[in-house]
Motif scaffolding. Structure first.
Motif, PDB file in Angstrom:
ATOM      1  N   ALA A  71       0.914  -1.139   0.527  1.00  0.00           N
ATOM      2  CA  ALA A  71      -0.238   0.365  -0.174  1.00  0.00           C
ATOM      3  C   ALA A  71       1.198   1.079   0.055  1.00  0.00           C
ATOM      4  CB  ALA A  71      -0.839  -0.071   1.021  1.00  0.00           C
ATOM      5  N   VAL A  72       2.338   1.800   1.076  1.00  0.00           N
ATOM      6  CA  VAL A  72       3.064   2.578   0.726  1.00  0.00           C
ATOM      7  C   VAL A  72       3.500   2.664  -0.416  1.00  0.00           C
ATOM      8  CG1 VAL A  72       4.772   3.900   1.801  1.00  0.00           C
ATOM      9  CG2 VAL A  72       3.211   2.826   3.176  1.00  0.00           C
ATOM     10  N   LEU A  73       4.010   1.323  -0.550  1.00  0.00           N
ATOM     11  CA  LEU A  73       4.875   1.999  -2.744  1.00  0.00           C
ATOM     12  C   LEU A  73       4.045   1.916  -3.331  1.00  0.00           C
ATOM     13  CD1 LEU A  73       6.808  -1.453  -2.311  1.00  0.00           C
ATOM     14  CD2 LEU A  73       7.775   0.684  -2.155  1.00  0.00           C
ATOM     15  N   VAL A  74       2.783   1.080  -3.861  1.00  0.00           N
ATOM     16  CA  VAL A  74       1.813   1.467  -4.358  1.00  0.00           C
ATOM     17  C   VAL A  74       1.496   3.279  -4.505  1.00  0.00           C
ATOM     18  CG1 VAL A  74      -0.745   1.748  -5.218  1.00  0.00           C
ATOM     19  CG2 VAL A  74       0.591  -0.725  -4.973  1.00  0.00           C
ATOM     20  N   GLY A  75       0.791   3.873  -3.513  1.00  0.00           N
ATOM     21  CA  GLY A  75       0.458   5.235  -2.842  1.00  0.00           C
ATOM     22  C   GLY A  75       1.754   6.077  -3.090  1.00  0.00           C
ATOM     23  N   VAL A  76       3.215   5.589  -2.776  1.00  0.00           N
ATOM     24  CA  VAL A  76       4.240   6.472  -2.879  1.00  0.00           C
ATOM     25  C   VAL A  76       4.354   7.087  -4.932  1.00  0.00           C
ATOM     26  CG1 VAL A  76       6.088   7.208  -2.746  1.00  0.00           C
ATOM     27  CG2 VAL A  76       5.425   6.494  -0.909  1.00  0.00           C
ATOM     28  N   ALA A  77       4.070   5.533  -5.735  1.00  0.00           N
ATOM     29  CA  ALA A  77       4.653   5.874  -6.856  1.00  0.00           C
ATOM     30  C   ALA A  77       3.389   6.794  -8.009  1.00  0.00           C
ATOM     31  CB  ALA A  77       4.193   4.001  -6.713  1.00  0.00           C
ATOM     32  N   LEU A  78       1.743   5.756  -7.118  1.00  0.00           N
ATOM     33  CA  LEU A  78       0.924   6.533  -8.247  1.00  0.00           C
ATOM     34  C   LEU A  78       0.931   8.166  -7.808  1.00  0.00           C
ATOM     35  CD1 LEU A  78      -2.339   4.372  -7.305  1.00  0.00           C
ATOM     36  CD2 LEU A  78      -0.306   5.228  -9.378  1.00  0.00           C
ATOM     37  N   GLY A  79       1.104   8.918  -6.392  1.00  0.00           N
ATOM     38  CA  GLY A  79       1.184  10.164  -6.196  1.00  0.00           C
ATOM     39  C   GLY A  79       2.234  10.709  -6.925  1.00  0.00           C
ATOM     40  N   THR A  80       3.348  10.224  -6.357  1.00  0.00           N
ATOM     41  CA  THR A  80       4.549  10.935  -7.365  1.00  0.00           C
ATOM     42  C   THR A  80       4.218  11.093  -8.684  1.00  0.00           C
ATOM     43  OG1 THR A  80       6.074  10.059  -5.891  1.00  0.00           O
ATOM     44  CG2 THR A  80       6.833  10.673  -7.543  1.00  0.00           C
ATOM     45  N   ALA A  81       3.880   9.925  -9.833  1.00  0.00           N
ATOM     46  CA  ALA A  81       3.871   9.710 -11.117  1.00  0.00           C
ATOM     47  C   ALA A  81       2.680  10.619 -11.378  1.00  0.00           C
ATOM     48  CB  ALA A  81       3.319   8.428 -11.045  1.00  0.00           C
ATOM     49  N   GLY A  82       1.727  11.214 -10.632  1.00  0.00           N
ATOM     50  CA  GLY A  82       0.412  11.982 -11.336  1.00  0.00           C
ATOM     51  C   GLY A  82       1.004  13.156 -11.057  1.00  0.00           C
ATOM     52  N   ALA A  83       1.772  13.429  -9.753  1.00  0.00           N
ATOM     53  CA  ALA A  83       2.651  15.031 -10.357  1.00  0.00           C
ATOM     54  C   ALA A  83       3.380  14.740 -11.096  1.00  0.00           C
ATOM     55  CB  ALA A  83       3.407  14.974  -8.970  1.00  0.00           C
ATOM     56  N   LEU A  84       4.297  14.405 -11.655  1.00  0.00           N
ATOM     57  CA  LEU A  84       5.413  14.239 -12.329  1.00  0.00           C
ATOM     58  C   LEU A  84       4.434  14.536 -14.041  1.00  0.00           C
ATOM     59  CD1 LEU A  84       7.978  11.529 -12.183  1.00  0.00           C
ATOM     60  CD2 LEU A  84       8.098  14.000 -12.063  1.00  0.00           C
ATOM     61  N   LEU A  85       3.415  13.674 -14.434  1.00  0.00           N
ATOM     62  CA  LEU A  85       2.774  13.310 -15.251  1.00  0.00           C
ATOM     63  C   LEU A  85       1.613  14.915 -15.379  1.00  0.00           C
ATOM     64  CD1 LEU A  85       2.168  11.519 -17.701  1.00  0.00           C
ATOM     65  CD2 LEU A  85      -0.117  10.665 -16.411  1.00  0.00           C
ATOM     66  N   GLN A  86       0.729  14.842 -14.308  1.00  0.00           N
ATOM     67  CA  GLN A  86       0.404  16.141 -14.917  1.00  0.00           C
ATOM     68  C   GLN A  86       1.212  17.864 -15.059  1.00  0.00           C
ATOM     69  OE1 GLN A  86      -2.133  16.955 -11.216  1.00  0.00           O
ATOM     70  NE2 GLN A  86      -3.002  14.650 -11.450  1.00  0.00           N
ATOM     71  N   ALA A  87       2.294  17.510 -14.390  1.00  0.00           N
ATOM     72  CA  ALA A  87       3.358  18.663 -14.577  1.00  0.00           C
ATOM     73  C   ALA A  87       3.676  19.065 -16.027  1.00  0.00           C
ATOM     74  CB  ALA A  87       5.282  18.370 -13.536  1.00  0.00           C
ATOM     75  N   VAL A  88       4.072  17.671 -16.835  1.00  0.00           N
ATOM     76  CA  VAL A  88       4.913  17.638 -17.524  1.00  0.00           C
ATOM     77  C   VAL A  88       3.537  17.669 -18.746  1.00  0.00           C
ATOM     78  CG1 VAL A  88       4.721  15.150 -18.308  1.00  0.00           C
ATOM     79  CG2 VAL A  88       7.390  16.105 -18.681  1.00  0.00           C
ATOM     80  N   THR A  89       2.208  17.205 -18.702  1.00  0.00           N
ATOM     81  CA  THR A  89       1.886  17.829 -19.752  1.00  0.00           C
ATOM     82  C   THR A  89       0.628  18.990 -19.391  1.00  0.00           C
ATOM     83  OG1 THR A  89       0.020  16.361 -18.088  1.00  0.00           O
ATOM     84  CG2 THR A  89       1.203  15.521 -19.892  1.00  0.00           C
ATOM     85  N   ARG A  90       0.880  19.427 -18.500  1.00  0.00           N
ATOM     86  CA  ARG A  90       0.633  21.113 -18.438  1.00  0.00           C
ATOM     87  C   ARG A  90      -0.632  21.143 -17.992  1.00  0.00           C
ATOM     88  NH1 ARG A  90       4.130  24.568 -22.410  1.00  0.00           N
ATOM     89  NH2 ARG A  90       6.206  23.978 -21.416  1.00  0.00           N
ATOM     90  N   ASN A  91      -1.287  19.892 -17.226  1.00  0.00           N
ATOM     91  CA  ASN A  91      -3.190  19.571 -17.319  1.00  0.00           C
ATOM     92  C   ASN A  91      -3.110  18.987 -15.932  1.00  0.00           C
ATOM     93  OD1 ASN A  91      -5.333  18.802 -17.691  1.00  0.00           O
ATOM     94  ND2 ASN A  91      -4.753  16.994 -19.601  1.00  0.00           N
ATOM     95  N   PRO A  92      -3.551  19.662 -15.417  1.00  0.00           N
ATOM     96  CA  PRO A  92      -4.344  19.445 -13.631  1.00  0.00           C
ATOM     97  C   PRO A  92      -5.293  18.413 -13.886  1.00  0.00           C
ATOM     98  CG  PRO A  92      -5.362  20.762 -14.505  1.00  0.00           C
ATOM     99  CD  PRO A  92      -4.709  21.310 -15.144  1.00  0.00           C
ATOM    100  N   LEU A  93      -5.458  17.208 -14.245  1.00  0.00           N
ATOM    101  CA  LEU A  93      -6.350  16.669 -14.353  1.00  0.00           C
ATOM    102  C   LEU A  93      -5.666  14.722 -15.761  1.00  0.00           C
ATOM    103  CD1 LEU A  93     -10.227  18.300 -15.399  1.00  0.00           C
ATOM    104  CD2 LEU A  93      -8.942  18.037 -13.744  1.00  0.00           C
ATOM    105  N   ALA A  94      -4.752  14.655 -15.667  1.00  0.00           N
ATOM    106  CA  ALA A  94      -3.992  14.119 -15.914  1.00  0.00           C
ATOM    107  C   ALA A  94      -3.542  13.204 -15.051  1.00  0.00           C
ATOM    108  CB  ALA A  94      -2.501  13.932 -16.929  1.00  0.00           C
TER     109      ALA A  94
END
Length: 347
Positions: A71-94
């Motif tokens: 649970a910790v690994l999945v949560g950390v991974a998805l939270g970080t990946a979401g922040a990166l993806l939203q930043a790189v696509t400039r889309n807060p709903l990515a």
């Protein structure tokens, strides 16, 4: 970044860390079986009678410990990946399925089950990981090909959407002809942490660690990229390379998470949004808080999944969807949404 902002981020990170420790303890104490939280606490404190109870040891060590780690690994991974993806696509709903990780993982599981007899949970994990990584690799190649500025946000989104639809169709085609595969795939695609072994969870930890290191290294370049491609070039950065590196980190993080728990919706979208309400557009603290929020929400949802219909268990993805749907509607209607976009001014 002002002293007040730094203090707010620091205190929020401390509170989230303490909450994570408390939730991890609760995760070890609470389960769907007959073993009480008091007995589990005695086991953790080293009580001899509790340690001698084989069923209690099985519940705590073989069931609750690995799913807490996962649970910790999945949560950390998805939270970080979401922040990166939203930043790189400039889309807060990515969200993290944008690079084709979810659809690729699903196709990998179906191929493994149908043609290679991948019946064990570890084999399915490997096929899911391989499918997710392969899909993202193809998306990155498509996005970086051709003339222009490289892997632009639009190219990433279009390539991910197109490949995701193609893989979804291929998955459906294979499932239509194999009922036994469909039965096993249906359990995986629900999204759950039940049945994970410690060795399986720890096998994904290096991928998450590498993805986190790349994310931290990309924080400052992403801050420059948020000013625009021209400004990023003027500061000595290469926008196309930044996007490819960040997309690679997202692939590792999301691929590991999907392999462990199956497709988990909304968490990669909601954790960065919540983090930005505290950090604003600054990427480095945003990544930290996104990881902590993702871990807290994931482990909290997993605990709830064990008790809401006790003695049975609710898939954790169902609880996250019930939470994420209304929140997504609120985000879409929020007047602050435009001010909390994934693009930012500095790292």
């Amino acid at each position: 970044m002002s002293d007040g902002s730094r203090g707010r981020v620091r205190w929020t990170a401390l509170a989230l860390t303490l909450a994570l420790l408390v939730l991890a303890l609760l995760s070890l104490l609470i389960g769907t079986g007959s073993q009480s939280a008091g007995r589990a606490l005695d086991f953790l404190l080293g009580d001899h009678a509790a340690r001698a109870d084989a069923q209690l040891r099985l519940a705590v060590v073989d069931v609750r410990v690995p799913r807490t780690i996962a649970a910790v690994l999945v949560g950390v991974a998805l939270g970080t990946a979401g922040a990166l993806l939203q930043a790189v696509t400039r889309n807060p709903l990515a969200e993290t399925g944008l690079l084709g990780v979810n659809s690729g993982a699903a196709l990998g599981v179906v191929i493994g089950l149908t043609y290679f007899g991948a019946g064990s949970s570890y084999a399915m994990l490997l096929w899911a990981l391989a499918g997710g990584l392969a899909a993202s690799a193809v998306v990155l190649l498509l996005a970086a090909s051709g003339r222009g500025a490289g892997a632009s946000p639009l190219r990433l989104v279009l390539a991910g959407s197109a490949l995701g639809a193609t893989f979804h169709g291929a998955t459906s085609y294979v499932l239509l002809g194999t009922k036994s595969t469909f039965d096993e795939y249906r359990y995986w695609t629900i999204g759950s942490l039940a049945g994970i072994e410690t060795s399986t969870a720890l096998a994904m930890a290096p991928l998450v660690a590498v993805g986190l290191l790349v994310a931290l290294g990309a924080a400052r370049p992403l801050g420059a990229l948020a000013l625009g491609d021209d400004s990023a070039r003027a500061l000595g950065h290469h926008p196309g390379r930044i996007r490819l590196v960040v997309a690679g980190a997202v692939t590792l993080l999301a691929g590991a998470a999907v392999a462990l728990a199956g497709p988990i919706a909304f968490l990669g979208l909601l954790a960065p949004y919540a983090a930005r309400t505290v950090t604003g557009p600054r990427m480095a603290p945003q990544l930290l808080l996104s990881a902590l929020i993702g871990a807290d929400v994931m482990i909290g949802a997993d605990i709830l999944s064990r008790v809401v219909i006790r003695p049975w268990e609710t898939p954790v993805s169902v609880l996250l969807a019930l939470l994420g749907g209304p929140l997504l509607i609120w985000i879409a209607r929020s007047n602050r949404m435009s001010g909390l976009g994934a693009s930012g001014a500095s790292a």
